[in-house]
Design a protein around this motif. Structure first.
Motif, PDB file in Angstrom:
ATOM      1  N   MET A  86       0.833  -1.208   0.000  1.00  0.00           N
ATOM      2  CA  MET A  86       0.000   0.000   0.000  1.00  0.00           C
ATOM      3  C   MET A  86       0.867   1.256   0.000  1.00  0.00           C
ATOM      4  O   MET A  86       0.561   2.226  -0.696  1.00  0.00           O
ATOM      5  N   SER A  87       1.967   1.240   0.766  1.00  0.00           N
ATOM      6  CA  SER A  87       2.794   2.453   0.795  1.00  0.00           C
ATOM      7  C   SER A  87       3.480   2.673  -0.554  1.00  0.00           C
ATOM      8  O   SER A  87       3.590   3.805  -1.012  1.00  0.00           O
ATOM      9  N   LEU A  88       3.933   1.590  -1.187  1.00  0.00           N
ATOM     10  CA  LEU A  88       4.540   1.742  -2.514  1.00  0.00           C
ATOM     11  C   LEU A  88       3.523   2.320  -3.491  1.00  0.00           C
ATOM     12  O   LEU A  88       3.827   3.235  -4.249  1.00  0.00           O
ATOM     13  N   ASN A  89       2.325   1.769  -3.444  1.00  0.00           N
ATOM     14  CA  ASN A  89       1.282   2.224  -4.360  1.00  0.00           C
ATOM     15  C   ASN A  89       0.987   3.698  -4.152  1.00  0.00           C
ATOM     16  O   ASN A  89       0.779   4.449  -5.102  1.00  0.00           O
ATOM     17  N   ALA A  90       0.999   4.122  -2.899  1.00  0.00           N
ATOM     18  CA  ALA A  90       0.635   5.508  -2.610  1.00  0.00           C
ATOM     19  C   ALA A  90       1.780   6.466  -2.893  1.00  0.00           C
ATOM     20  O   ALA A  90       1.573   7.549  -3.436  1.00  0.00           O
TER      21      ALA A  90
ATOM     22  N   MET B  33      -5.529   0.695   9.547  1.00  0.00           N
ATOM     23  CA  MET B  33      -4.813   1.971   9.687  1.00  0.00           C
ATOM     24  C   MET B  33      -4.015   2.282   8.424  1.00  0.00           C
ATOM     25  O   MET B  33      -4.021   3.412   7.938  1.00  0.00           O
ATOM     26  N   GLY B  34      -3.343   1.262   7.887  1.00  0.00           N
ATOM     27  CA  GLY B  34      -2.569   1.461   6.663  1.00  0.00           C
ATOM     28  C   GLY B  34      -3.451   1.891   5.509  1.00  0.00           C
ATOM     29  O   GLY B  34      -3.105   2.785   4.742  1.00  0.00           O
ATOM     30  N   ALA B  41      -4.046   8.896  -1.253  1.00  0.00           N
ATOM     31  CA  ALA B  41      -2.897   8.994  -2.164  1.00  0.00           C
ATOM     32  C   ALA B  41      -3.042   8.008  -3.322  1.00  0.00           C
ATOM     33  O   ALA B  41      -2.737   8.339  -4.471  1.00  0.00           O
ATOM     34  N   ILE B  42      -3.537   6.803  -3.030  1.00  0.00           N
ATOM     35  CA  ILE B  42      -3.687   5.799  -4.084  1.00  0.00           C
ATOM     36  C   ILE B  42      -4.774   6.222  -5.073  1.00  0.00           C
ATOM     37  O   ILE B  42      -4.597   6.142  -6.284  1.00  0.00           O
ATOM     38  N   GLU B  43      -5.900   6.725  -4.532  1.00  0.00           N
ATOM     39  CA  GLU B  43      -6.962   7.235  -5.401  1.00  0.00           C
ATOM     40  C   GLU B  43      -6.425   8.294  -6.352  1.00  0.00           C
ATOM     41  O   GLU B  43      -6.686   8.289  -7.550  1.00  0.00           O
ATOM     42  N   ASP B  48      -4.706  10.229 -11.626  1.00  0.00           N
ATOM     43  CA  ASP B  48      -3.651  10.835 -12.447  1.00  0.00           C
ATOM     44  C   ASP B  48      -3.300   9.937 -13.625  1.00  0.00           C
ATOM     45  O   ASP B  48      -3.134  10.420 -14.748  1.00  0.00           O
ATOM     46  N   ASP B  49      -3.187   8.637 -13.348  1.00  0.00           N
ATOM     47  CA  ASP B  49      -2.878   7.675 -14.411  1.00  0.00           C
ATOM     48  C   ASP B  49      -3.919   7.736 -15.520  1.00  0.00           C
ATOM     49  O   ASP B  49      -3.593   7.788 -16.694  1.00  0.00           O
ATOM     50  N   LEU B  50      -5.180   7.709 -15.079  1.00  0.00           N
ATOM     51  CA  LEU B  50      -6.283   7.692 -16.038  1.00  0.00           C
ATOM     52  C   LEU B  50      -6.278   8.972 -16.855  1.00  0.00           C
ATOM     53  O   LEU B  50      -6.411   8.958 -18.082  1.00  0.00           O
TER      54      LEU B  50
END
Lengths: 229, 227
Positions: A86-90, B33-34, B41-43, B48-50
């Protein structure tokens, strides 16, 4: 005590290197080492997981009973890997695009469970941390070596894409060693990975043997009392 | 290593079950929590990719809206849902872009296709594939400009029966040593154009109101489109 740490480092990095000696974790090894950069990324991610999992497992070794240790280890390792994923992805999204599939595979990387079972569960926390770090760095070293060979032979470049992973400052690592190279497809394909790994293993054996021979030669010249020490 | 004998309670099944359950709970807590820490950030990275891939295929001069805002979802005959991003000039739809899938030599090939109001291709790119490096990967825009040869094509240019690689009597080049990959791409793009033809009305309908209304009350072509 310092001798102890030295032997841990020596064993993890060279004498019992996960890839080059034990022949473990070949799936990630062969899958990601098309370029040296990918090898480095995968190696560092594995090192992080390995070190933390060794620390966690060593600190819990008196709580975890032997009967359920394997499932507990797997739960702990899977949690760590998911957090790393998850941290890498973010935060390192470009690298995650390349390594994404293989990061999840660290869970079943037998090197991680192997170190947990054979070292961390029987040793103190600092020793386990040192072992995790040494084993991980040995793994990284093998991956970078394999990636370097395959990248040079396969596409004539070195550390392609390093600036994406390590930041702009390390862009100078990206080299084109052979300009106008047409590429050698086999080296990039998994089959070429096996071939390159074979040469690497043979190279390490040769090096070890010549080192041993030189040591032998030195021992012949010193008095017997010192040689047995 | 452990010199002291194991205490009695540690041999009970209850202890084992508790241990495993406890660690599972702990693991779940950390994962939650993670997830909370990285979700936004992942969203953002995904969006951004799209957007990056959309802006490769949709020329920037034909729209003045946020491409990611207000997509429409259409349902195909086989029940699959396709999310279509619209390029708008005012409230007029000037082009649409959507993902299509092809089958290559090494598995699925994901592409993005942008089409203007007349069904002419504005641009198309390969987003991901697992074709052979050095052979099939010539479909990537970064390696050859083969994929750019589709710009300006439509279902009538070339006529449908010529929508194939040259080996199959069509007009598109195949690669030396790789025919299956370009064949898969040509077929996928043709399928994408047919999708546009079949759903033209729905895709080109102007949104009644642009982005000003809160989500959920927007005019939707397929009310059940959003889960």
């Amino acid at each position: 005590m310092s001798v102890h740490y030295r032997s841990i480092a020596r064993s993890g990095l060279w004498d019992d290197n996960v890839v080059l000696v034990q022949g473990l974790a070949l799936c990630p090894t062969l899958a990601v080492t098309g370029t040296a950069t990918n090898g480095l990324g995968m190696g560092l991610a594995t090192t992080a997981v390995l070190t933390v999992s060794n620390i966690v497992i060593a600190s819990l070794r008196r709580v975890i009973s032997p009967e359920v240790r394997i499932p507990v280890y797997i739960v702990l390792i899977a949690t760590l890997v998911t957090l790393v994923d998850m941290s890498l992805n973010a935060w390192l999204h470009e690298l995650h695009k390349v390594l994404g599939l293989f990061v999840a595979l660290i869970v079943v990387n037998c090197a991680v469970l192997g170190r947990a079972e054979s070292f961390a569960s029987k040793n103190s926390v600092p020793a386990a941390a040192a072992d995790g770090l040494a084993t991980g760095l040995g793994f990284t070293m093998a991956l970078v070596a394999l990636g370097t060979v395959r990248e040079i032979v396969g596409s004539g470049t070195l550390f392609q894409g390093a600036s994406l992973m390590l930041g702009k400052g390390l862009g100078f690592l990206e080299l084109t060693l052979i300009p106008h190279y047409r590429g050698f497809l086999l080296a990039i394909l998994p089959a070429g990975g096996f071939v390159a790994l074979g040469f690497l293993l043979a190279g390490k054996r040769l090096l070890d043997r010549s080192l041993a021979r030189r040591r032998q030669g030195r021992q012949d010249r010193v008095p017997a009392s010192e040689a047995t020490a | 290593m452990s010199a002291s004998p194991e205490p009695e309670y540690r041999k009970r099944t209850v202890y084992h079950a508790g241990l495993l359950g406890g660690f599972s709970m702990l693991a779940a807590t950390f994962l939650v929590m993670g997830n909370i820490a990285t979700r936004n950030a992942i969203e953002q990275c995904r969006a951004d990719d799209l957007l990056a891939s959309l802006s490769q295929v949709v020329p920037s001069k034909i729209y003045d809206n946020d491409l990611l805002a207000d997509p429409v979802t259409i349902t195909l005959a086989d029940g699959r849902k396709v999310t279509v991003y619209r390029a708008l000039e005012g409230t007029r739809v000037t082009g649409v872009a959507y993902k299509i899938k092809g089958h290559g030599y090494g598995g699925e090939i994901d592409l993005i296709l942008a089409v203007d109001r007349d069904g002419t291709i504005l641009g198309t790119r390969v987003l991901s594939h697992s074709e052979t490096p050095g052979l099939g990967d010539k479909i990537e825009a970064s390696r050859t400009d083969w994929i750019l040869g589709f710009d300006g094509r439509s279902l009538s240019n070339p006529p449908p029966e010529r929508w194939a690689v040259k080996k199959d009597g069509g007009v598109f080049d195949q690669f030396t040593g790789a025919t299956i990959t370009p064949r898969g791409v040509v077929r996928a793009i043709k399928g994408g154009l047919e999708l546009f033809r079949d759903h033209r009305e729905a895709l080109l309908a102007s949104p009644a109101v642009r982005q000003a209304v809160p989500a959920g009350t927007r005019t939707q072509l397929m009310p059940e489109g959003k889960p």
